[in-house]
Motif scaffolding. Structure first.
Motif, PDB file in Angstrom:
ATOM      1  N   PHE A  12      48.582  31.101  44.831  1.00  0.00           N
ATOM      2  CA  PHE A  12      49.476  30.034  44.345  1.00  0.00           C
ATOM      3  C   PHE A  12      50.856  30.590  43.982  1.00  0.00           C
ATOM      4  CE2 PHE A  12      45.369  28.024  43.724  1.00  0.00           C
ATOM      5  CZ  PHE A  12      45.637  26.742  44.163  1.00  0.00           C
ATOM      6  N   LEU A 134      31.383  32.363  43.069  1.00  0.00           N
ATOM      7  CA  LEU A 134      32.189  31.281  43.661  1.00  0.00           C
ATOM      8  C   LEU A 134      33.654  31.574  43.340  1.00  0.00           C
ATOM      9  CD1 LEU A 134      32.300  28.643  45.212  1.00  0.00           C
ATOM     10  CD2 LEU A 134      31.899  27.402  43.108  1.00  0.00           C
ATOM     11  N   ALA A 294      52.998  37.195  37.917  1.00  0.00           N
ATOM     12  CA  ALA A 294      52.784  35.746  37.811  1.00  0.00           C
ATOM     13  C   ALA A 294      51.309  35.403  37.837  1.00  0.00           C
ATOM     14  CB  ALA A 294      53.485  35.048  38.972  1.00  0.00           C
TER      15      ALA A 294
HETATM   16  C1  LIG Z   1      36.320  28.563  41.649  1.00  0.00           C
HETATM   17  C2  LIG Z   1      37.643  28.371  40.989  1.00  0.00           C
HETATM   18  C3  LIG Z   1      38.065  27.089  40.661  1.00  0.00           C
HETATM   19  C4  LIG Z   1      39.298  26.899  40.065  1.00  0.00           C
HETATM   20  N1  LIG Z   1      39.680  25.620  39.777  1.00  0.00           N
HETATM   21  C5  LIG Z   1      40.894  25.405  39.257  1.00  0.00           C
HETATM   22  C6  LIG Z   1      41.337  24.069  39.013  1.00  0.00           C
HETATM   23  O1  LIG Z   1      40.612  23.111  39.242  1.00  0.00           O
HETATM   24  N2  LIG Z   1      42.593  23.903  38.524  1.00  0.00           N
HETATM   25  C7  LIG Z   1      43.404  24.962  38.266  1.00  0.00           C
HETATM   26  O2  LIG Z   1      44.544  24.753  37.858  1.00  0.00           O
HETATM   27  N3  LIG Z   1      43.012  26.235  38.458  1.00  0.00           N
HETATM   28  C8  LIG Z   1      41.771  26.475  38.951  1.00  0.00           C
HETATM   29  N4  LIG Z   1      41.346  27.764  39.160  1.00  0.00           N
HETATM   30  C9  LIG Z   1      42.211  28.876  38.745  1.00  0.00           C
HETATM   31  C10 LIG Z   1      43.305  29.118  39.767  1.00  0.00           C
HETATM   32  O3  LIG Z   1      42.774  29.091  41.080  1.00  0.00           O
HETATM   33  C11 LIG Z   1      43.968  30.472  39.499  1.00  0.00           C
HETATM   34  O4  LIG Z   1      44.448  30.485  38.179  1.00  0.00           O
HETATM   35  C12 LIG Z   1      45.103  30.675  40.499  1.00  0.00           C
HETATM   36  O5  LIG Z   1      44.566  30.811  41.797  1.00  0.00           O
HETATM   37  C13 LIG Z   1      45.923  31.909  40.145  1.00  0.00           C
HETATM   38  O6  LIG Z   1      46.937  32.048  41.097  1.00  0.00           O
HETATM   39  P1  LIG Z   1      47.435  33.500  41.505  1.00  0.00           P
HETATM   40  O7  LIG Z   1      48.540  33.296  42.457  1.00  0.00           O
HETATM   41  O8  LIG Z   1      47.647  34.307  40.283  1.00  0.00           O
HETATM   42  O9  LIG Z   1      46.177  34.159  42.241  1.00  0.00           O
HETATM   43  P2  LIG Z   1      45.369  33.661  43.516  1.00  0.00           P
HETATM   44  O10 LIG Z   1      45.677  32.258  43.853  1.00  0.00           O
HETATM   45  O11 LIG Z   1      43.962  34.031  43.241  1.00  0.00           O
HETATM   46  O12 LIG Z   1      45.940  34.588  44.681  1.00  0.00           O
HETATM   47  C14 LIG Z   1      45.756  35.961  44.721  1.00  0.00           C
HETATM   48  C15 LIG Z   1      45.908  36.426  46.166  1.00  0.00           C
HETATM   49  O13 LIG Z   1      45.929  37.846  46.193  1.00  0.00           O
HETATM   50  C16 LIG Z   1      45.106  38.313  47.251  1.00  0.00           C
HETATM   51  N5  LIG Z   1      44.629  39.650  46.891  1.00  0.00           N
HETATM   52  C17 LIG Z   1      43.792  39.977  45.882  1.00  0.00           C
HETATM   53  N6  LIG Z   1      43.634  41.307  45.816  1.00  0.00           N
HETATM   54  C18 LIG Z   1      44.367  41.830  46.808  1.00  0.00           C
HETATM   55  C19 LIG Z   1      44.635  43.167  47.239  1.00  0.00           C
HETATM   56  N7  LIG Z   1      44.112  44.215  46.612  1.00  0.00           N
HETATM   57  N8  LIG Z   1      45.451  43.344  48.292  1.00  0.00           N
HETATM   58  C20 LIG Z   1      46.040  42.284  48.942  1.00  0.00           C
HETATM   59  N9  LIG Z   1      45.815  41.006  48.569  1.00  0.00           N
HETATM   60  C21 LIG Z   1      45.011  40.787  47.510  1.00  0.00           C
HETATM   61  C22 LIG Z   1      44.000  37.280  47.329  1.00  0.00           C
HETATM   62  O14 LIG Z   1      43.387  37.308  48.616  1.00  0.00           O
HETATM   63  C23 LIG Z   1      44.754  35.985  47.042  1.00  0.00           C
HETATM   64  O15 LIG Z   1      45.251  35.396  48.217  1.00  0.00           O
HETATM   65  C24 LIG Z   1      40.120  28.004  39.766  1.00  0.00           C
HETATM   66  C25 LIG Z   1      39.703  29.302  40.091  1.00  0.00           C
HETATM   67  C26 LIG Z   1      38.470  29.488  40.699  1.00  0.00           C
HETATM   68  C27 LIG Z   1      38.024  30.875  41.057  1.00  0.00           C
END
Ligand SMILES: Cc1cc2nc3c(=O)[nH]c(=O)nc-3n(C[C@H](O)[C@H](O)[C@H](O)COP(=O)(O)OP(=O)(O)OC[C@H]3O[C@@H](n4cnc5c(N)ncnc54)[C@H](O)[C@@H]3O)c2cc1C
Length: 406
Positions: A12, A134, A294
Protein backbone atom coordinates in the motif's frame (compact mmCIF):
# COMPACT_ATOMS: atom_id res chain seq x y z
CA UNK A 1 25.06 13.80 -10.91
CA UNK A 2 22.13 11.39 -11.13
CA UNK A 3 20.60 10.48 -7.77
CA UNK A 4 18.76 7.31 -6.82
CA UNK A 5 15.43 7.11 -5.06
CA UNK A 6 14.90 3.52 -3.98
CA UNK A 7 11.57 2.18 -2.72
CA UNK A 8 11.44 -1.14 -0.90
CA UNK A 9 8.13 -3.00 -1.20
CA UNK A 10 5.18 -2.47 -3.55
CA UNK A 11 2.45 -2.75 -0.93
CA UNK A 12 0.00 0.00 0.00
CA UNK A 13 2.73 2.47 0.94
CA UNK A 14 5.49 1.60 -1.55
CA UNK A 15 3.18 1.53 -4.57
CA UNK A 16 1.69 4.91 -3.64
CA UNK A 17 5.16 6.49 -3.30
CA UNK A 18 6.20 5.01 -6.67
CA UNK A 19 3.04 6.08 -8.52
CA UNK A 20 3.12 9.61 -7.07
CA UNK A 21 6.82 10.11 -7.80
CA UNK A 22 6.29 8.86 -11.37
CA UNK A 23 3.55 11.43 -11.89
CA UNK A 24 5.17 14.37 -10.13
CA UNK A 25 8.94 13.99 -10.44
CA UNK A 26 9.87 14.38 -14.10
CA UNK A 27 13.51 15.45 -13.51
CA UNK A 28 15.69 12.80 -15.29
CA UNK A 29 18.47 13.43 -12.76
CA UNK A 30 16.48 11.34 -10.31
CA UNK A 31 16.18 7.62 -10.93
CA UNK A 32 13.29 5.80 -9.30
CA UNK A 33 13.83 2.14 -8.40
CA UNK A 34 11.21 -0.16 -6.90
CA UNK A 35 12.35 -3.44 -5.31
CA UNK A 36 9.69 -6.07 -4.65
CA UNK A 37 9.97 -9.81 -4.15
CA UNK A 38 6.49 -10.61 -5.44
CA UNK A 39 5.05 -10.23 -8.96
CA UNK A 40 1.88 -8.70 -7.60
CA UNK A 41 0.53 -5.89 -5.49
CA UNK A 42 -1.95 -7.22 -2.95
CA UNK A 43 -5.15 -5.82 -1.44
CA UNK A 44 -4.78 -7.77 1.80
CA UNK A 45 -8.07 -6.56 3.31
CA UNK A 46 -9.96 -9.09 1.17
CA UNK A 47 -7.67 -12.06 1.77
CA UNK A 48 -10.35 -13.67 3.92
CA UNK A 49 -12.66 -13.61 0.88
CA UNK A 50 -10.03 -15.40 -1.21
CA UNK A 51 -9.62 -18.01 1.54
CA UNK A 52 -13.35 -18.67 1.73
CA UNK A 53 -14.63 -18.14 -1.84
CA UNK A 54 -16.58 -21.02 -3.35
CA UNK A 55 -15.25 -22.99 -6.32
CA UNK A 56 -17.44 -25.56 -8.01
CA UNK A 57 -14.21 -27.15 -9.26
CA UNK A 58 -10.66 -26.44 -8.11
CA UNK A 59 -8.89 -25.86 -11.41
CA UNK A 60 -5.83 -23.81 -12.29
CA UNK A 61 -8.02 -21.40 -14.25
CA UNK A 62 -10.39 -21.00 -11.35
CA UNK A 63 -7.56 -20.31 -8.89
CA UNK A 64 -6.02 -17.76 -11.25
CA UNK A 65 -9.36 -15.97 -11.38
CA UNK A 66 -9.53 -16.06 -7.60
CA UNK A 67 -6.00 -14.68 -7.29
CA UNK A 68 -6.84 -11.85 -9.69
CA UNK A 69 -9.60 -10.57 -7.41
CA UNK A 70 -7.08 -8.93 -5.07
CA UNK A 71 -3.66 -9.37 -6.70
CA UNK A 72 -2.56 -7.10 -9.55
CA UNK A 73 0.68 -7.58 -11.53
CA UNK A 74 3.05 -4.79 -10.58
CA UNK A 75 3.95 -4.26 -14.23
CA UNK A 76 0.32 -3.09 -14.75
CA UNK A 77 0.67 -0.54 -11.97
CA UNK A 78 4.10 0.95 -12.55
CA UNK A 79 5.40 2.87 -15.57
CA UNK A 80 8.54 0.87 -16.31
CA UNK A 81 9.80 3.60 -18.68
CA UNK A 82 10.28 5.80 -15.63
CA UNK A 83 10.71 3.25 -12.83
CA UNK A 84 13.34 0.55 -12.68
CA UNK A 85 11.49 -2.46 -11.31
CA UNK A 86 13.66 -5.07 -9.59
CA UNK A 87 12.00 -8.36 -8.68
CA UNK A 88 14.20 -9.57 -5.85
CA UNK A 89 14.20 -10.01 -2.11
CA UNK A 90 15.81 -7.38 0.09
CA UNK A 91 18.06 -9.06 2.63
CA UNK A 92 19.78 -6.11 4.28
CA UNK A 93 19.48 -2.35 4.48
CA UNK A 94 22.90 -0.73 4.79
CA UNK A 95 23.87 2.87 4.94
CA UNK A 96 23.61 4.00 1.27
CA UNK A 97 23.05 0.57 -0.23
CA UNK A 98 20.58 -2.31 -0.29
CA UNK A 99 21.66 -5.94 -0.42
CA UNK A 100 19.52 -8.32 -2.44
CA UNK A 101 19.12 -12.09 -2.38
CA UNK A 102 20.01 -12.58 -6.05
CA UNK A 103 21.02 -9.29 -7.66
CA UNK A 104 23.83 -6.80 -7.16
CA UNK A 105 23.65 -4.24 -4.33
CA UNK A 106 21.58 -1.15 -5.13
CA UNK A 107 22.86 2.29 -4.07
CA UNK A 108 20.45 4.91 -2.81
CA UNK A 109 20.37 8.62 -2.03
CA UNK A 110 16.77 8.53 -0.80
CA UNK A 111 15.30 5.33 0.61
CA UNK A 112 11.68 4.45 1.34
CA UNK A 113 11.22 1.42 3.60
CA UNK A 114 7.78 -0.15 3.06
CA UNK A 115 8.32 -3.89 3.41
CA UNK A 116 5.27 -4.55 5.60
CA UNK A 117 5.15 -7.11 8.40
CA UNK A 118 5.28 -10.89 8.72
CA UNK A 119 3.21 -13.49 10.58
CA UNK A 120 4.07 -13.82 14.26
CA UNK A 121 3.83 -17.33 15.73
CA UNK A 122 5.03 -16.14 19.15
CA UNK A 123 7.39 -19.16 19.31
CA UNK A 124 4.43 -21.38 20.26
CA UNK A 125 5.56 -24.99 19.75
CA UNK A 126 3.97 -26.59 16.69
CA UNK A 127 2.00 -23.51 15.65
CA UNK A 128 3.97 -22.62 12.52
CA UNK A 129 4.24 -26.26 11.48
CA UNK A 130 0.57 -27.19 11.80
CA UNK A 131 -1.37 -24.00 11.14
CA UNK A 132 -2.26 -22.23 7.92
CA UNK A 133 -1.33 -18.52 8.00
CA UNK A 134 -3.37 -15.83 6.25
CA UNK A 135 -0.97 -13.09 5.20
CA UNK A 136 -0.17 -13.46 1.51
CA UNK A 137 -2.07 -14.40 -1.62
CA UNK A 138 -0.63 -17.92 -1.64
CA UNK A 139 -1.93 -18.34 1.94
CA UNK A 140 -5.47 -17.39 0.91
CA UNK A 141 -5.37 -19.76 -2.06
CA UNK A 142 -3.84 -22.56 0.07
CA UNK A 143 -6.62 -22.26 2.69
CA UNK A 144 -9.27 -22.24 -0.02
CA UNK A 145 -7.91 -25.45 -1.58
CA UNK A 146 -7.37 -27.07 1.79
CA UNK A 147 -10.97 -26.55 2.94
CA UNK A 148 -12.25 -28.12 -0.26
CA UNK A 149 -9.79 -31.04 -0.26
CA UNK A 150 -10.45 -31.79 3.39
CA UNK A 151 -14.20 -32.14 2.88
CA UNK A 152 -13.65 -34.03 -0.35
CA UNK A 153 -11.46 -36.57 1.46
CA UNK A 154 -14.17 -37.09 4.14
CA UNK A 155 -16.76 -37.56 1.39
CA UNK A 156 -14.51 -40.11 -0.35
CA UNK A 157 -14.15 -42.04 2.92
CA UNK A 158 -17.92 -41.75 3.44
CA UNK A 159 -17.11 -40.28 6.84
CA UNK A 160 -19.62 -38.06 8.65
CA UNK A 161 -17.43 -37.15 11.57
CA UNK A 162 -17.58 -33.91 13.54
CA UNK A 163 -15.25 -31.32 11.98
CA UNK A 164 -13.49 -28.62 14.03
CA UNK A 165 -12.21 -25.62 12.15
CA UNK A 166 -10.22 -23.39 14.49
CA UNK A 167 -9.21 -19.79 13.94
CA UNK A 168 -6.35 -18.73 16.17
CA UNK A 169 -6.77 -15.03 16.94
CA UNK A 170 -10.00 -13.06 17.28
CA UNK A 171 -8.73 -9.81 15.78
CA UNK A 172 -10.29 -8.37 12.63
CA UNK A 173 -8.82 -11.04 10.33
CA UNK A 174 -9.87 -13.87 12.63
CA UNK A 175 -13.44 -12.62 13.01
CA UNK A 176 -14.00 -11.86 9.32
CA UNK A 177 -12.57 -15.25 8.34
CA UNK A 178 -14.60 -17.20 10.91
CA UNK A 179 -17.88 -15.53 9.98
CA UNK A 180 -17.30 -15.92 6.24
CA UNK A 181 -16.34 -19.57 6.75
CA UNK A 182 -19.92 -20.25 7.81
CA UNK A 183 -21.14 -19.23 4.32
CA UNK A 184 -18.26 -21.10 2.68
CA UNK A 185 -19.11 -24.31 4.52
CA UNK A 186 -22.81 -24.10 3.65
CA UNK A 187 -21.77 -24.28 -0.02
CA UNK A 188 -19.02 -26.85 0.50
CA UNK A 189 -21.36 -29.10 2.49
CA UNK A 190 -23.85 -29.03 -0.38
CA UNK A 191 -21.05 -29.80 -2.85
CA UNK A 192 -19.90 -32.86 -0.87
CA UNK A 193 -23.28 -33.76 0.60
CA UNK A 194 -21.93 -33.33 4.13
CA UNK A 195 -24.19 -32.45 7.08
CA UNK A 196 -23.53 -28.78 7.90
CA UNK A 197 -24.42 -29.40 11.55
CA UNK A 198 -21.22 -31.47 11.83
CA UNK A 199 -19.06 -28.42 11.06
CA UNK A 200 -17.94 -26.48 14.15
CA UNK A 201 -16.12 -23.19 13.76
CA UNK A 202 -14.14 -21.89 16.74
CA UNK A 203 -12.21 -18.71 17.47
CA UNK A 204 -9.49 -18.84 20.12
CA UNK A 205 -8.77 -15.37 21.47
CA UNK A 206 -6.39 -14.29 24.25
CA UNK A 207 -8.36 -11.18 25.27
CA UNK A 208 -12.01 -10.39 26.00
CA UNK A 209 -12.43 -8.17 22.92
CA UNK A 210 -13.05 -9.14 19.31
CA UNK A 211 -12.33 -7.71 15.89
CA UNK A 212 -10.04 -5.01 17.25
CA UNK A 213 -13.17 -3.34 18.72
CA UNK A 214 -14.05 -2.00 22.17
CA UNK A 215 -16.68 -3.52 24.48
CA UNK A 216 -19.63 -2.08 22.49
CA UNK A 217 -18.30 -3.36 19.17
CA UNK A 218 -17.48 -6.72 20.72
CA UNK A 219 -21.11 -7.02 21.87
CA UNK A 220 -22.36 -6.66 18.30
CA UNK A 221 -19.76 -9.11 17.02
CA UNK A 222 -20.65 -11.63 19.73
CA UNK A 223 -24.32 -11.46 18.75
CA UNK A 224 -23.43 -12.06 15.11
CA UNK A 225 -21.13 -14.97 15.99
CA UNK A 226 -23.89 -16.51 18.09
CA UNK A 227 -26.33 -16.15 15.19
CA UNK A 228 -23.84 -17.89 12.90
CA UNK A 229 -23.02 -20.52 15.50
CA UNK A 230 -19.32 -19.69 15.79
CA UNK A 231 -17.93 -20.59 19.21
CA UNK A 232 -15.50 -18.15 20.84
CA UNK A 233 -12.98 -19.21 23.49
CA UNK A 234 -12.11 -15.93 25.23
CA UNK A 235 -9.03 -15.35 27.39
CA UNK A 236 -7.53 -18.46 25.88
CA UNK A 237 -3.86 -18.70 24.99
CA UNK A 238 -2.60 -21.43 22.73
CA UNK A 239 0.50 -22.94 24.31
CA UNK A 240 1.15 -25.91 22.03
CA UNK A 241 -0.10 -27.38 18.77
CA UNK A 242 0.29 -30.94 17.56
CA UNK A 243 -0.99 -32.51 14.33
CA UNK A 244 -4.39 -33.14 15.92
CA UNK A 245 -4.81 -31.09 19.10
CA UNK A 246 -4.43 -27.60 20.49
CA UNK A 247 -3.36 -27.07 24.09
CA UNK A 248 -4.91 -23.99 25.67
CA UNK A 249 -3.44 -22.54 28.85
CA UNK A 250 -5.43 -23.53 31.97
CA UNK A 251 -8.07 -25.35 29.89
CA UNK A 252 -8.99 -28.78 31.35
CA UNK A 253 -8.97 -30.45 27.92
CA UNK A 254 -7.14 -30.17 24.63
CA UNK A 255 -9.11 -29.02 21.62
CA UNK A 256 -9.04 -31.48 18.73
CA UNK A 257 -8.99 -29.81 15.33
CA UNK A 258 -9.13 -30.62 11.64
CA UNK A 259 -7.91 -27.29 10.26
CA UNK A 260 -6.18 -24.50 12.19
CA UNK A 261 -5.96 -21.06 10.59
CA UNK A 262 -3.58 -18.69 12.35
CA UNK A 263 -4.46 -14.99 12.29
CA UNK A 264 -3.16 -14.20 15.76
CA UNK A 265 -0.52 -11.59 15.03
CA UNK A 266 2.11 -9.96 12.89
CA UNK A 267 5.58 -8.70 13.69
CA UNK A 268 8.15 -6.42 12.19
CA UNK A 269 9.74 -7.53 8.93
CA UNK A 270 13.15 -8.97 10.00
CA UNK A 271 14.91 -6.94 7.27
CA UNK A 272 13.83 -3.81 9.14
CA UNK A 273 14.79 -5.19 12.55
CA UNK A 274 12.92 -6.40 15.60
CA UNK A 275 11.02 -3.11 15.85
CA UNK A 276 9.53 -0.72 13.28
CA UNK A 277 11.53 2.39 12.38
CA UNK A 278 10.90 5.38 14.64
CA UNK A 279 9.97 8.27 12.40
CA UNK A 280 9.81 12.03 12.72
CA UNK A 281 6.52 13.80 11.91
CA UNK A 282 7.86 14.14 8.32
CA UNK A 283 8.14 10.30 8.19
CA UNK A 284 11.94 10.51 7.96
CA UNK A 285 13.78 8.03 10.16
CA UNK A 286 14.85 9.62 13.45
CA UNK A 287 18.37 8.27 12.81
CA UNK A 288 18.80 8.98 9.10
CA UNK A 289 16.90 11.78 7.34
CA UNK A 290 17.43 10.37 3.84
CA UNK A 291 15.49 7.25 4.91
CA UNK A 292 11.70 7.39 5.05
CA UNK A 293 9.52 4.65 6.51
CA UNK A 294 5.82 4.02 6.02
CA UNK A 295 2.93 1.74 6.89
CA UNK A 296 3.69 -1.31 9.01
CA UNK A 297 7.43 -0.40 9.03
CA UNK A 298 6.96 3.05 10.62
CA UNK A 299 6.55 3.66 14.32
CA UNK A 300 4.38 6.77 14.33
CA UNK A 301 2.76 7.51 17.72
CA UNK A 302 -1.01 7.13 17.91
CA UNK A 303 -2.46 10.57 18.86
CA UNK A 304 -5.06 8.75 21.04
CA UNK A 305 -2.36 6.85 22.91
CA UNK A 306 1.12 8.27 22.19
CA UNK A 307 3.01 5.33 23.72
CA UNK A 308 1.49 3.04 21.11
CA UNK A 309 2.08 3.13 17.38
CA UNK A 310 -0.77 3.86 14.97
CA UNK A 311 -2.78 0.74 14.18
CA UNK A 312 -1.36 -1.08 11.16
CA UNK A 313 -3.92 -0.24 8.50
CA UNK A 314 -3.93 -0.02 4.73
CA UNK A 315 -5.25 3.53 4.69
CA UNK A 316 -2.49 4.73 7.01
CA UNK A 317 0.15 3.12 4.77
CA UNK A 318 -1.41 4.66 1.65
CA UNK A 319 -1.61 8.17 3.16
CA UNK A 320 1.95 7.93 4.47
CA UNK A 321 3.15 6.81 1.02
CA UNK A 322 1.50 9.88 -0.47
CA UNK A 323 3.22 12.22 2.02
CA UNK A 324 6.61 10.58 1.54
CA UNK A 325 6.47 11.15 -2.25
CA UNK A 326 5.58 14.79 -1.59
CA UNK A 327 8.35 15.20 1.00
CA UNK A 328 11.02 13.69 -1.25
CA UNK A 329 10.07 16.18 -3.97
CA UNK A 330 10.06 19.03 -1.43
CA UNK A 331 13.48 17.98 -0.19
CA UNK A 332 14.84 17.92 -3.74
CA UNK A 333 13.45 21.43 -4.32
CA UNK A 334 14.88 22.69 -1.02
CA UNK A 335 11.41 23.28 0.46
CA UNK A 336 10.35 22.64 4.06
CA UNK A 337 8.96 19.11 4.55
CA UNK A 338 5.35 18.59 5.62
CA UNK A 339 4.27 16.74 8.75
CA UNK A 340 2.05 13.69 8.65
CA UNK A 341 -1.45 14.37 9.92
CA UNK A 342 -3.31 11.26 10.90
CA UNK A 343 -6.95 11.51 9.86
CA UNK A 344 -9.35 9.60 12.10
CA UNK A 345 -10.42 6.65 10.01
CA UNK A 346 -13.66 4.80 9.58
CA UNK A 347 -13.17 1.13 10.11
CA UNK A 348 -15.35 -1.58 8.59
CA UNK A 349 -15.36 -5.17 9.75
CA UNK A 350 -17.12 -7.75 7.56
CA UNK A 351 -19.13 -10.24 9.60
CA UNK A 352 -20.12 -12.98 7.19
CA UNK A 353 -22.23 -12.80 4.04
CA UNK A 354 -23.22 -9.30 3.05
CA UNK A 355 -23.14 -7.95 6.59
CA UNK A 356 -20.55 -5.69 8.19
CA UNK A 357 -19.93 -3.41 11.14
CA UNK A 358 -18.74 0.18 10.79
CA UNK A 359 -16.88 1.98 13.54
CA UNK A 360 -16.03 5.66 13.61
CA UNK A 361 -14.83 7.64 16.60
CA UNK A 362 -18.46 8.23 17.58
CA UNK A 363 -20.61 5.60 15.89
CA UNK A 364 -21.10 1.89 15.48
CA UNK A 365 -23.44 0.87 12.67
CA UNK A 366 -23.99 -2.62 11.31
CA UNK A 367 -25.93 -4.11 8.42
CA UNK A 368 -25.92 -4.95 4.72
CA UNK A 369 -25.40 -1.37 3.57
CA UNK A 370 -22.11 -1.29 5.45
CA UNK A 371 -20.91 -4.34 3.51
CA UNK A 372 -21.66 -2.50 0.24
CA UNK A 373 -19.85 0.55 1.58
CA UNK A 374 -16.78 -1.63 2.12
CA UNK A 375 -16.95 -2.84 -1.47
CA UNK A 376 -17.08 0.82 -2.53
CA UNK A 377 -13.87 1.44 -0.60
CA UNK A 378 -12.21 -1.28 -2.68
CA UNK A 379 -13.64 0.33 -5.83
CA UNK A 380 -12.15 3.67 -4.80
CA UNK A 381 -8.80 2.00 -4.18
CA UNK A 382 -8.86 0.10 -7.49
CA UNK A 383 -9.60 3.31 -9.36
CA UNK A 384 -6.79 5.09 -7.49
CA UNK A 385 -4.12 2.61 -8.58
CA UNK A 386 -5.40 1.40 -11.96
CA UNK A 387 -6.76 3.13 -15.09
CA UNK A 388 -10.57 3.59 -14.86
CA UNK A 389 -11.84 0.59 -16.86
CA UNK A 390 -9.26 -1.82 -15.48
CA UNK A 391 -10.05 -0.69 -11.93
CA UNK A 392 -13.78 -1.07 -12.50
CA UNK A 393 -13.37 -4.52 -14.07
CA UNK A 394 -11.21 -5.68 -11.16
CA UNK A 395 -13.82 -4.52 -8.68
CA UNK A 396 -16.70 -6.16 -10.57
CA UNK A 397 -14.72 -9.40 -10.94
CA UNK A 398 -14.02 -9.59 -7.19
CA UNK A 399 -17.58 -8.65 -6.24
CA UNK A 400 -18.98 -11.43 -8.46
CA UNK A 401 -16.67 -14.11 -7.05
CA UNK A 402 -16.94 -13.02 -3.42
CA UNK A 403 -20.74 -12.89 -3.37
CA UNK A 404 -21.22 -16.37 -4.80
CA UNK A 405 -21.43 -17.98 -1.37
CA UNK A 406 -23.31 -15.13 0.40
C1 LIG B 1 -5.07 -10.77 6.39
C2 LIG B 1 -4.97 -9.29 6.56
C3 LIG B 1 -6.12 -8.51 6.52
C4 LIG B 1 -6.03 -7.14 6.67
N1 LIG B 1 -7.18 -6.41 6.60
C5 LIG B 1 -7.11 -5.08 6.68
C6 LIG B 1 -8.30 -4.30 6.55
O1 LIG B 1 -9.40 -4.83 6.40
N2 LIG B 1 -8.18 -2.95 6.58
C7 LIG B 1 -6.97 -2.35 6.75
O2 LIG B 1 -6.90 -1.12 6.74
N3 LIG B 1 -5.83 -3.05 6.90
C8 LIG B 1 -5.88 -4.41 6.86
N4 LIG B 1 -4.74 -5.15 7.01
C9 LIG B 1 -3.47 -4.46 7.32
C10 LIG B 1 -2.87 -3.86 6.06
O3 LIG B 1 -2.93 -4.79 4.99
C11 LIG B 1 -1.42 -3.46 6.33
O4 LIG B 1 -1.39 -2.57 7.41
C12 LIG B 1 -0.84 -2.81 5.07
O5 LIG B 1 -0.75 -3.78 4.04
C13 LIG B 1 0.53 -2.21 5.35
O6 LIG B 1 1.01 -1.64 4.16
P1 LIG B 1 2.57 -1.65 3.87
O7 LIG B 1 2.74 -0.92 2.60
O8 LIG B 1 3.30 -1.21 5.08
O9 LIG B 1 2.93 -3.19 3.68
P2 LIG B 1 2.35 -4.26 2.66
O10 LIG B 1 1.11 -3.79 2.01
O11 LIG B 1 2.31 -5.53 3.41
O12 LIG B 1 3.48 -4.34 1.54
C14 LIG B 1 4.76 -4.82 1.79
C15 LIG B 1 5.37 -5.28 0.47
O13 LIG B 1 6.74 -5.58 0.67
C16 LIG B 1 7.06 -6.80 0.01
N5 LIG B 1 8.19 -7.40 0.72
C17 LIG B 1 8.20 -7.89 1.98
N6 LIG B 1 9.44 -8.31 2.31
C18 LIG B 1 10.21 -8.09 1.24
C19 LIG B 1 11.60 -8.29 0.97
N7 LIG B 1 12.42 -8.78 1.90
N8 LIG B 1 12.07 -7.94 -0.24
C20 LIG B 1 11.26 -7.40 -1.21
N9 LIG B 1 9.94 -7.19 -1.00
C21 LIG B 1 9.44 -7.52 0.21
C22 LIG B 1 5.78 -7.61 0.11
O14 LIG B 1 5.76 -8.62 -0.89
C23 LIG B 1 4.71 -6.54 -0.07
O15 LIG B 1 4.37 -6.36 -1.42
C24 LIG B 1 -4.77 -6.53 6.87
C25 LIG B 1 -3.61 -7.30 6.91
C26 LIG B 1 -3.70 -8.68 6.76
C27 LIG B 1 -2.45 -9.51 6.79
Amino acid sequence: MVKNIVILGAGFAGLKVTQDLTKKLKDPNYNITLIEKSDVHLYRADLYEVATAFNQKITKECLTKLRNTIATPITELVDTNRVKLIKDEVVKIKSREILLKKGKPVKYDYLVVALGSITNYFKIPGLEKYSLPLKDIQDGIAINCHLDQHLQSLWEKKSQKEVNIVIGGGGATGVETATELTSAYKKLCKKYDYPYKKIHIHIIEGQKMLGGMDAKGTKIIKARLKELNVKVHFKSFITKVTAKEITIKDAPEKLPYDILIWTGGVKSNPVVGSKPIEVRPTLQSKDAPSIFAAGDNAFYPDPQNPKQRLPMLARTAFDQGSLIAENIIRNIKGKKLKNYKHASLIYILPLGGRFALLKTQKHLISGRLIWYLRRLIFLKYSLAILPFWKGLRKWAHGTKIFTEND
